[in-house]
Design a protein around this motif. Structure first.
Motif, short mmCIF file in Angstrom:
data_model
loop_
_atom_site.label_atom_id
_atom_site.label_comp_id
_atom_site.label_asym_id
_atom_site.label_seq_id
_atom_site.Cartn_x
_atom_site.Cartn_y
_atom_site.Cartn_z
N LEU A 118 53.88 43.59 52.72
CA LEU A 118 53.96 43.75 51.27
C LEU A 118 53.97 42.40 50.57
O LEU A 118 53.31 42.20 49.55
CB LEU A 118 55.22 44.54 50.89
N ARG A 119 54.71 41.48 51.11
CA ARG A 119 54.81 40.14 50.50
C ARG A 119 53.46 39.44 50.48
O ARG A 119 53.13 38.73 49.52
CB ARG A 119 55.83 39.32 51.30
N GLN A 120 52.68 39.65 51.51
CA GLN A 120 51.39 38.98 51.63
C GLN A 120 50.44 39.36 50.49
O GLN A 120 49.56 38.58 50.12
CB GLN A 120 50.76 39.31 52.98
N ILE A 121 50.63 40.53 49.92
CA ILE A 121 49.72 41.03 48.88
C ILE A 121 49.72 40.11 47.66
O ILE A 121 48.67 39.84 47.06
CB ILE A 121 50.11 42.47 48.49
N THR A 122 50.87 39.59 47.26
CA THR A 122 50.95 38.72 46.08
C THR A 122 51.23 37.26 46.45
O THR A 122 51.44 36.43 45.57
CB THR A 122 52.05 39.20 45.11
N HIS A 123 51.25 36.97 47.73
CA HIS A 123 51.61 35.62 48.20
C HIS A 123 50.77 34.54 47.51
O HIS A 123 51.31 33.55 47.01
CB HIS A 123 51.44 35.55 49.71
N ALA A 124 49.46 34.75 47.46
CA ALA A 124 48.58 33.73 46.89
C ALA A 124 48.87 33.50 45.41
O ALA A 124 48.74 32.37 44.90
CB ALA A 124 47.12 34.13 47.09
N TRP A 125 49.25 34.53 44.69
CA TRP A 125 49.52 34.41 43.26
C TRP A 125 50.68 33.46 42.98
O TRP A 125 50.70 32.78 41.95
CB TRP A 125 49.87 35.79 42.69
N VAL A 254 46.82 43.35 41.19
CA VAL A 254 46.88 42.90 42.58
C VAL A 254 47.72 43.88 43.41
O VAL A 254 47.33 44.29 44.51
CB VAL A 254 47.45 41.48 42.68
N ILE A 255 48.88 44.26 42.86
CA ILE A 255 49.75 45.21 43.57
C ILE A 255 49.08 46.58 43.66
O ILE A 255 49.07 47.21 44.73
CB ILE A 255 51.10 45.31 42.85
N ALA A 256 48.54 47.06 42.55
CA ALA A 256 47.96 48.40 42.51
C ALA A 256 46.83 48.57 43.51
O ALA A 256 46.66 49.66 44.08
CB ALA A 256 47.46 48.71 41.10
N ASN A 257 46.08 47.52 43.74
CA ASN A 257 44.91 47.63 44.60
C ASN A 257 45.10 46.95 45.95
O ASN A 257 44.15 46.80 46.72
CB ASN A 257 43.70 47.04 43.87
N GLY A 258 46.34 46.56 46.23
CA GLY A 258 46.65 45.99 47.53
C GLY A 258 46.67 47.06 48.61
O GLY A 258 46.84 48.25 48.34
N THR A 259 46.48 46.64 49.84
CA THR A 259 46.49 47.57 50.96
C THR A 259 47.39 47.06 52.08
O THR A 259 47.64 45.85 52.20
CB THR A 259 45.07 47.76 51.53
N ILE A 260 47.86 48.00 52.88
CA ILE A 260 48.63 47.68 54.08
C ILE A 260 47.96 48.40 55.24
O ILE A 260 47.82 49.63 55.23
CB ILE A 260 50.10 48.14 53.96
N ASP A 261 47.52 47.64 56.22
CA ASP A 261 46.81 48.20 57.37
C ASP A 261 45.63 49.07 56.94
O ASP A 261 45.36 50.14 57.50
CB ASP A 261 47.77 49.01 58.24
#
Length: 441
Positions: A118-125, A254-261
């Motif tokens: 989950l953290r990786q999804i916004t890490h770059a921001w 970014v969160i809304a369209n993020g994915t996990i696996d």
């Protein structure tokens, strides 16, 4: 290694008094006794096993080195079982209304590998370079706007209620993608989530939202945290759907369209991601900003020092964060027998890491009870440590630095115009009033 039974043989053991005090939210508003208790615990052999009335017992982690050690060992000390100090009644209520030990499933409530993904999804921001490149200009505009509003107030104002609450709110809502007209609602929800037992904080938030046309409640000073969570989820549920259908250049998209696996983020995790971004991204920075300005008002020599040398502003920011330590604690649960600080913590036992104590540890900080705007080095742990270190820490530092770069050149002096007051809360807390008198340059 000292066990619980062995530690309790230590002369001067005063379980009821000290244990009750370190969880008492009212003492965080008048912390002199609390700091004395922290110091006493830091100097005891081993760790302190606390049994405060009305709470499940826990190990009190009060030394800087021990907090760092626990934070690094995230494989042995997990978040999901118990993240915050809550009375037994509160824990039972949360389980009853949510079916879980937490109302939310945020980054601070979860463990790896779910936390890491989950953290990786916004890490770059939230990386330093990205924050500076993408946001510095926009944040500076917001800072100048709030400095101008402060100047319009004249020479006396409440810095918390007229500046510090609203500047970081505008920044984080801009980044998240919340429209300006909805900021009063976000302020209300954040203040009541973290300041639920402080009647002044609750009354302030309701006055602000009523003036903006939002519901203000019935006047009952009690806050229904489940209702707060439901309003957050309803608001951000609409935002989630909108950003999935119409992505924008904001963190919400970014969160809304993020994915996990390869799969979309589960809805509860996505909504909780919005909540932690909106709340933690605002309230903590507000507290550090106000706390730092309070110390400049108390200490004219420190004000003159920073004003004369703007190069000290980054150090001043770090000292403000250490001094206030807005997040006062987080909890962990031990999953295998582990030694910490000379004590054996058994599987299933809880720990509370008291960051305010760690940031006053005299073995790490020279004169820790003295505010030094140019303190260097300053290895504070106000952002936590290890894999759960605050995702938004670079943003918080940037916000504070820019505000002082814009405000300090315009000030000739600042002094207290009344007694500052801290909020009543043992989790996230800071100044709730800061009356100051300023002279403009």
């Amino acid at each position: 290694m000292a066990s619980v039974a062995e530690i309790e043989k230590f002369p001067g053991w005063t379980t009821e008094t000290i244990d009750d005090r370190i969880v008492n939210p009212h003492l965080y508003a008048e912390p002199e006794q609390l700091f004395a208790d922290y110091a006493a615990l830091r100097h005891r052999p081993g760790l302190h096993f606390a049994r405060p009335r009305g709470y499940r017992p826990f190990w009190a982690i009060v030394r800087h080195a021990d907090i760092v050690a626990v934070s690094k060992a995230n494989d042995r000390f997990i978040n999901r079982e118990r993240t915050y100090l809550s009375p037994i009644e509160g824990e039972q209520w949360t389980l009853q209304v949510s079916g879980d030990t937490h109302l939310f499933r945020t980054l601070v409530d979860l463990d790896d590998p779910e936390h890491r993904k989950l953290r990786q999804i916004t890490h770059a921001w939230f990386q330093p370079g990205a924050v500076r490149q993408n946001l510095e200009g926009k944040i500076r505009e917001i800072a100048r706007e709030h400095v101008a509003l402060m100047q319009a107030k004249g020479t006396e104002l409440d810095f918390v209620n007229e500046v510090a609450l609203f500047y970081p709110l505008r920044v984080i809502m801009m980044i998240l993608g919340v429209p300006r007209e909805d900021e009063p609602l976000m302020l209300k929800l954040t203040q009541e989530l973290f300041g639920a037992i402080d009647p002044d904080v609750v009354a302030r938030s309701r006055n602000i939202t009523e003036a903006a046309g939002y519901w203000g409640g019935s006047g009952n000073p009690q806050v229904d945290l489940f209702k707060i969570a439901a309003i957050f989820f309803d608001y951000f549920g609409k935002m989630l759907a909108d950003r999935r259908a119409h992505p924008r250049d904001d963190v919400a998209s970014v969160i809304a369209n993020g994915t996990i696996d390869g799969a979309p983020i589960p809805e509860r995790e996505a909504l909780s991601y919005y909540v932690i971004t909106a709340t933690a991204g605002h309230d903590t920075t507000s507290s550090s900003t106000a706390g730092g300005f309070c110390e400049l008002a108390r200490n004219p020599a420190e004000f003159r020092k920073v004003k004369a040398n703007p190069g000290l502003i980054p150090l001043f920011v770090e000292e403000s964060i250490r001094w206030t330590t807005p997040v006062k604690h987080f909890m962990r649960t031990c999953v295998e027998d582990t030694e910490v600080g000379g004590s054996l913590i058994r599987k299933g036992e809880s720990l509370a890491m008291f960051y305010w104590s760690g940031n006053r540890d005299e073995t790490v900080f020279a004169d820790p009870m003295v505010f030094r705007a140019d303190r260097d080095p300053n290895p504070h742990i106000a952002f936590g440590h290890g894999v759960h270190i605050c995702l938004g820490m670079h943003l918080a530092r940037l916000e504070m630095r820019i505000l002082w770069e814009e405000l300090l050149p315009k000030l000739a002096s600042v002094e207290l115009a009344g007694e500052p007051k801290l909020s009543i809360a043992n989790f996230v807390s800071g100044l709730k009033t800061l009356p100051v008198r300023v002279r403009w340059a």
